[in-house]
Design a protein around this motif. Structure first.
Motif, PDB file in Angstrom:
ATOM      1  N   UNK A  90       2.835 -10.854  11.941  1.00 62.73           N
ATOM      2  CA  UNK A  90       2.885 -10.219  10.632  1.00 62.73           C
ATOM      3  C   UNK A  90       2.521 -11.231   9.559  1.00 62.73           C
ATOM      4  N   UNK A  91       1.632 -10.839   8.660  1.00 65.61           N
ATOM      5  CA  UNK A  91       1.234 -11.687   7.527  1.00 65.61           C
ATOM      6  C   UNK A  91       1.672 -11.012   6.230  1.00 65.61           C
ATOM      7  N   UNK A  92       2.506 -11.706   5.464  1.00 71.42           N
ATOM      8  CA  UNK A  92       2.943 -11.232   4.154  1.00 71.42           C
ATOM      9  C   UNK A  92       2.129 -11.962   3.082  1.00 71.42           C
ATOM     10  N   UNK A  93       1.607 -11.208   2.117  1.00 71.78           N
ATOM     11  CA  UNK A  93       0.810 -11.805   1.051  1.00 71.78           C
ATOM     12  C   UNK A  93       1.408 -11.449  -0.297  1.00 71.78           C
ATOM     13  N   UNK A  94       1.749 -12.495  -1.075  1.00 69.41           N
ATOM     14  CA  UNK A  94       2.325 -12.297  -2.394  1.00 69.41           C
ATOM     15  C   UNK A  94       1.505 -12.957  -3.492  1.00 69.41           C
ATOM     16  N   UNK A  95       2.197 -13.445  -4.517  1.00 72.84           N
ATOM     17  CA  UNK A  95       1.529 -14.091  -5.658  1.00 72.84           C
ATOM     18  C   UNK A  95       2.254 -15.401  -5.954  1.00 72.84           C
ATOM     19  N   UNK A  96       1.538 -16.522  -6.034  1.00 74.84           N
ATOM     20  CA  UNK A  96       2.204 -17.790  -6.347  1.00 74.84           C
ATOM     21  C   UNK A  96       2.547 -17.892  -7.837  1.00 74.84           C
ATOM     22  N   UNK A  97       3.560 -18.688  -8.128  1.00 79.10           N
ATOM     23  CA  UNK A  97       3.939 -18.932  -9.522  1.00 79.10           C
ATOM     24  C   UNK A  97       4.793 -20.191  -9.565  1.00 79.10           C
ATOM     25  N   UNK A  98       4.959 -20.745 -10.765  1.00 85.45           N
ATOM     26  CA  UNK A  98       5.823 -21.908 -10.936  1.00 85.45           C
ATOM     27  C   UNK A  98       7.273 -21.449 -10.739  1.00 85.45           C
ATOM     28  N   UNK A  99       7.977 -22.116  -9.848  1.00 84.45           N
ATOM     29  CA  UNK A  99       9.323 -21.663  -9.476  1.00 84.45           C
ATOM     30  C   UNK A  99      10.338 -21.827 -10.596  1.00 84.45           C
ATOM     31  N   UNK A 100      10.059 -22.682 -11.588  1.00 82.10           N
ATOM     32  CA  UNK A 100      10.987 -22.884 -12.706  1.00 82.10           C
ATOM     33  C   UNK A 100      10.459 -22.256 -13.986  1.00 82.10           C
TER      34      UNK A 100
END
Length: 417
Positions: free
Chosen positions: A219-229
């Protein structure tokens, strides 16, 4: 043909599923030498039906290695891309049934032991392909198949003898492509077998029970990256979605209708602690004592995967990378195998059944034969093993090799009349 030398050569040169290029080309060469009609590559496999095919890079490395090791390049060319199945037939002197025997060829991704008390290390036939190992006895199966092929060239029989050398049994990845190509559609009787499986040397079982149906998913999940803080709300956390799915998959209830299993074996994702992970990979399996229960279990697992992805705003791609069914052995063939074993003094114990307790994609071959009004069985031929199957110190007692050939010959003589 020296069966022990052959088995040791195969053991020293293990190849995992769909990369059995050296092994399969040698099988073709030996069978041709013996006068069999031999088909291989896409003649006996449907490429699109394969499960869990290695990457192009992995296939290329294995292909080039086999070439460097002296594999026949004319044969090798037809197997490029991982089409490593082989089917051979030998016609008898008169009309009769088609009787098939199946042999698996693949190794496992295990680093073999260097311990001095490990016989392959001590005798100089430890794996030369570091990270791959024959840790389940398939080197013995292939050697038995070729020695049996040679023996049958000296036997007068009627009908057609068919030998199926199957790639990628581990993980349930290779049989379906051969079934879909129709290699057993003309088979009246099918005999499969496995060495070991907790039966001591001198014992055999005419049939196996407790096959577990299985589905393996990547299974491949694809999301969106962002700055964690600075902007976590702008990201879509693929690893969190995968973790949500993992917990809920393992929370599925057991079935009252039979044994079931689920296991997430791999979960990985992300790139740094300060980045919302935009991708994650999960590899899991479900198993059940009933084929129908496994289908239901798989449906529930897929529902969890899809809804976990939706919950976190992710895309989710699900691929089947392996599967196996359940099967029942036909009593007539079970009893025949037991009778023939009883005629060989080496086999001091003949059992009607022995539990497998695992998954085997030979079940798809068996089911297809039975759907076509044929018969099938899966024998277990005991041998002392140095360590459990799939262990780095696994090894077989090689005394079983010629005895297994003798058993298959007797079975063939009785069915090809």
């Amino acid at each position: 043909m020296n069966i022990v030398e052959l088995r040791r050569d195969l053991h020293a040169n293990p190849e995992v599923g769909f990369t059995e290029f050296r092994t399969a080309t040698r099988v073709v060469e030996e069978l041709r030498r013996l006068g069999y009609k031999v088909l291989f590559g896409d003649e006996v496999m449907r490429p699109s039906s394969r499960r869990g095919v290695p990457s192009v890079e992995q296939l290329t490395v294995a292909y080039e290695r086999a070439k460097a090791e002296g594999a026949n390049e004319e044969i090798l060319a037809a197997m490029e891309g991982g089409l490593t199945g082989v089917v051979a037939t030998l016609e008898g002197g008169g009309a009769g049934p088609t009787v098939a025997f199946r042999f698996d060829m693949d190794a496992l991704p295990i680093v073999e032991s260097h311990a001095a008390d490990h016989l392959p290390q001590a005798e100089g036939f430890r794996s030369r392909h570091e990270g791959s190992m024959h840790a389940c006895g398939h080197d013995g199966h292939t050697a038995i198949g070729l020695a049996f092929a040679e023996t049958m060239t000296h036997v007068n029989f009627n009908g057609t003898l068919k030998l199926i050398f199957q790639p990628a049994e581990e993980g349930g990845r290779g049989a379906v492509s051969m079934v879909d190509k129709g290699v057993v559609d003309d088979v009246d009787k099918l005999f499969c077998f496995h060495l070991g499986l907790d039966l001591p040397i001198g014992s055999m079982s005419g049939g196996a029970t407790d096959f577990l149906a299985s589905t393996k998913l990547e299974v491949r999940f694809k999301g969106v990256p962002a700055h964690a803080a600075a902007a976590p709300e702008k990201g879509k956390n693929a690893l969190l979605g995968a973790a949500t799915a993992l917990l809920n998959i393992h929370a599925l209830p057991r079935f009252s209708t039979g044994a079931t299993r689920v296991n997430v074996g791999i979960l990985e994702g992300g790139s740094a602690p300060n980045i919302v992970p935009d991708s994650a990979k999960m590899v899991l399996e479900c198993r059940a004592a009933s084929y129908e229960d496994n289908q239901d279990l798989e449906r529930r697992v897929r529902s969890i995967l899809e809804h976990s992805a939706e919950m976190h705003g992710l895309d989710c791609d699900i691929a089947v990378i392996g599967e196996a069914a359940t099967a029942a052995c036909d009593r007539e063939l079970v009893e025949l195998a037991m009778r023939e074993a009883k005629e060989i003094p080496f086999f001091t114990e003949q059992l009607e059944s022995h539990p497998l307790g695992a998954s085997e994609d030979a079940t798809f071959l068996m089911r297809r034969v039975q759907e076509q009004e044929g018969q099938a069985t899966y024998m277990i031929i005991g041998t002392t093993i140095a360590a459990p199957h799939h262990n780095e110190k696994f090894d077989i007692d090689e005394r079983i090799l010629p005895m297994a050939v003798q058993l298959l010959e007797r079975i063939a003589r009785q069915t090809l009349r």
